[in-house]
Design an enzyme around this catalytic site. Structure first.
Site, PDB file in Angstrom:
ATOM      1  CG  HIS A  23      -1.998  -1.071   1.120  1.00 55.01           C
ATOM      2  ND1 HIS A  23      -2.732  -1.493   2.198  1.00 55.01           N
ATOM      3  CD2 HIS A  23      -2.433  -1.808   0.071  1.00 55.01           C
ATOM      4  CE1 HIS A  23      -3.569  -2.448   1.823  1.00 55.01           C
ATOM      5  NE2 HIS A  23      -3.409  -2.656   0.530  1.00 55.01           N
ATOM      6  CG  HIS A  79      -9.486  -8.167  -3.297  1.00 57.83           C
ATOM      7  ND1 HIS A  79     -10.139  -6.973  -3.504  1.00 57.83           N
ATOM      8  CD2 HIS A  79      -8.421  -7.877  -2.498  1.00 57.83           C
ATOM      9  CE1 HIS A  79      -9.483  -6.009  -2.863  1.00 57.83           C
ATOM     10  NE2 HIS A  79      -8.436  -6.531  -2.259  1.00 57.83           N
ATOM     11  CD  GLU A  81      -5.397  -3.828  -2.615  1.00 53.68           C
ATOM     12  OE1 GLU A  81      -6.128  -4.455  -1.827  1.00 53.68           O
ATOM     13  OE2 GLU A  81      -4.578  -2.951  -2.256  1.00 53.68           O
ATOM     14  CG  ASP A  83      -2.670  -7.550  -3.340  1.00 54.84           C
ATOM     15  OD1 ASP A  83      -3.625  -6.930  -3.835  1.00 54.84           O
ATOM     16  OD2 ASP A  83      -2.663  -7.952  -2.163  1.00 54.84           O
ATOM     17  CG  HIS A 147      -9.134  -4.608   2.346  1.00 60.34           C
ATOM     18  ND1 HIS A 147      -8.370  -3.493   2.099  1.00 60.34           N
ATOM     19  CD2 HIS A 147      -8.671  -5.567   1.527  1.00 60.34           C
ATOM     20  CE1 HIS A 147      -7.461  -3.780   1.188  1.00 60.34           C
ATOM     21  NE2 HIS A 147      -7.616  -5.018   0.829  1.00 60.34           N
ATOM     22  CG  ASP A 166      -6.799  -9.079   0.917  1.00 51.51           C
ATOM     23  OD1 ASP A 166      -5.730  -9.624   0.574  1.00 51.51           O
ATOM     24  OD2 ASP A 166      -7.230  -8.048   0.383  1.00 51.51           O
ATOM     25  CE1 TYR A 194      -3.019  -8.528   4.860  1.00 51.10           C
ATOM     26  CE2 TYR A 194      -5.193  -8.905   5.788  1.00 51.10           C
ATOM     27  CZ  TYR A 194      -4.378  -8.704   4.699  1.00 51.10           C
ATOM     28  OH  TYR A 194      -4.929  -8.649   3.443  1.00 51.10           O
ATOM     29  CG  HIS A 227      -1.845 -11.572   1.142  1.00 49.75           C
ATOM     30  ND1 HIS A 227      -1.023 -11.287   0.077  1.00 49.75           N
ATOM     31  CD2 HIS A 227      -2.845 -10.650   1.090  1.00 49.75           C
ATOM     32  CE1 HIS A 227      -1.508 -10.250  -0.592  1.00 49.75           C
ATOM     33  NE2 HIS A 227      -2.620  -9.857  -0.009  1.00 49.75           N
TER      34      HIS A 227
HETATM   35 FE1  FEO Z   1      -6.697  -6.195  -0.731  1.00 48.50          FE
HETATM   36 FE2  FEO Z   1      -4.262  -8.445  -0.732  1.00 48.50          FE
HETATM   37  O1  FEO Z   1      -5.287  -7.121  -1.448  1.00 48.50           O
END
Ligand code: FEO
Length: 491
Positions: A23, A79, A81, A83, A147, A166, A194, A227
């Site tokens: 981020h 998701h 995002e 990553d 999130h 996530d 996290y 992750h």
């Molecule tokens: Fe919200 Fe691991 O990306």
């Protein structure tokens, strides 16, 4: 490379040992991370999530070593995002018509990032399912704001695997993939880091979503996050932890953090911390300088605390900028059920403490009166800081402190150094109390024969018996900067 997960499910993700910032630079990934992608090969072949865009080439090459990409029947994007969906452009260049299953919000994000509105999107809602053959189905569960607005989870029937993206993950890299294989302390530290730094604002949604999933009353044998590790040993443990953390979590812990222009606010922090410990020997007290410590570790400690104390020197009649940044971040994280107090030193104006106080009211903390000290705290001011520490410790106590053995408190001493007697034997010769110690920063010398009466250190006290909270009277630094010096050299 693939790692077998269960039956016809394999991990096909990417480890990232070297990443240190996430981020932007807001989240320090000091244990690296991984981007977990999963390949399910039943009658239908399904890819769940991809990896960060910087690993697109390796990801697609790796998949091509395992399968013909044209055999992929469905892609699930839990998701959008980068990553997790970052490799989509590289992958879709090879298989452009493959159906993509995701939420409506994810389509907006994916198109926004990859600029391919023509991709074959299929919108899902909670409870929708996809038959993948061999008697198994994928069931989708929207998880908005956990999130991102697009977030969702996918449940594989039969194998009872929840692909949670996530949620329940952690930025943690290890060649071992399963939770029972890795260092448990490291793992749980990274889970809490996290949660506290990313998911705290959404705690009420966490509770509601977990209760919704539990209400389905389906078995969960594994939680395959996007992750870090895969939870295969007692996966319910991380669900229980999330429910605990989401419920206005706090421990018997007080965190102090500060920034300090001339060490004066640092002196206050140390003395306040000592005061807290003087009346409550069990509360955990943690002290951080925001200029020297990892911000995410400080925020994780705030998350764990029942109360925090925020200190800043006054600079241009406002607080120091790093403290302002921390308050802004804490406002966004929306901590609940925590007390707080402000402190700081000042010269001609003391605006920082008042500003911290009002900003923390806005951030939702229950405030206790603050404490200011003018210029460098002298013995009296340090005593007041200790007294303030004792006061907040009592006010914030989670248990009855009357049974505690209260540490001896050094009462008020003269604020001006007096002529002090040197410790002597009965034959009127000075007692040999060991070597002098010199402050390596300002060269002030501690002579055991003289002691340091302003801090209650009597003449004749050897250095080894000087309390750990001792501060150099000239520069305010602690015992760790002192070194042995010969008496002759010190004279
Ligand atoms: Fe919200 Fe691991 O990306």
């Amino acid at each position: 490379m693939a790692i077998h997960i269960k039956n016809n499910v394999n991990w096909v993700g990417q480890r990232d040992w070297e990443i240190r910032d996430f981020h932007g630079t807001e989240y320090k990934t000091d244990k690296g991370t991984s981007y977990n992608s999963y390949l399910i090969q039943e009658e239908k072949t399904v890819l769940i999530d991809t990896v960060d865009s910087k690993f697109s080439l390796e990801f697609v090459q790796n998949l091509e070593q395992m399968i013909d990409l044209n055999d992929i029947d469905y892609i699930v994007v839990n998701h959008a995002e980068e990553d997790h969906s970052g490799a989509m452009t590289a992958l879709m260049a090879k298989i452009p018509n493959t159906p993509i299953y995701c939420t409506k919000n994810a389509i907006d994000s994916i198109v926004g990032h990859h600029h391919h509105p023509e991709w074959n999107f299929h919108t899902i809602k909670t409870g929708d399912s996809l038959d993948i053959g061999n008697g198994k189905q994928l069931i989708f569960i929207e998880a908005p704001m956990l999130h991102w607005p697009d977030s969702m989870m996918t449940y594989l029937t039969g194998d009872a695997i929840l692909f949670s993206n996530d949620a329940f993950g952690q930025h943690y890299c290890d060649e071992r993939l399963f939770n029972d294989e890795v260092d448990q302390t490291e793992l749980m530290e990274q889970c809490l880091r996290y949660y506290s730094n990313i998911l705290t604002p959404f705690s009420s949604l966490v509770t509601a979503k977990i209760n919704e999933v539990l209400s389905f009353n389906v078995p969960v044998d594994m939680i395959a996050t996007s992750h870090g590790i895969v939870w295969r040993d007692n996966p319910i443990q991380i669900i229980e932890k999330y429910l605990e953390w989401a419920n206005d979590y706090q421990e018997d812990r007080i965190t102090l953090f500060y920034d300090s222009m001339s060490n004066n606010t640092r002196m206050m922090a140390d003395a306040i911390a000592q005061g807290i410990h003087e009346v409550d020997s069990q509360v955990a007290v943690k002290v951080f300088n925001v200029s020297r410590h990892d911000k995410n570790e400080i925020l994780a400690n705030v998350f764990r605390s029942k109360a925090i104390m925020v200190g800043s020197s006054t600079m241009n009649n406002v607080m120091m900028p790093k403290i302002a940044g921390m308050l802004e971040e804490m406002t966004g994280l929306r901590f609940k059920n925590k007390s707080a107090s402000a402190f700081g030193s000042f010269g001609w104006n003391g605006g920082a403490v008042d500003r911290i106080h009002s900003r923390m009211v806005d951030a939702g903390f229950q405030m206790t009166e603050g404490l200011k000290a003018k210029w460098k705290p002298d013995g009296d001011a340090i005593a007041k800081c200790r007294a303030h520490g004792r006061m907040v410790a009592r006010q914030w106590a989670l248990r009855d402190l009357s049974e505690d053995v209260v540490r001896p408190v050094i009462e008020k001493k003269p604020s001006v150094i007096q002529a002090v007697p040197v410790a002597k034997n009965s034959d009127d010769k000075p007692v040999d109390t060991g070597s002098c110690q010199i402050c390596t920063v300002c060269q002030w010398v501690y002579d055991p024969a003289v002691g340091e009466i302003n801090q209650g250190v009597e003449p004749g006290t050897p250095w080894e018996e000087v309390p750990d909270y001792f501060l150099c009277p000239d520069c305010g630094l602690g015992k760790d900067v002192f070194a042995v010096v010969q008496k002759d050299a010190a004279a």
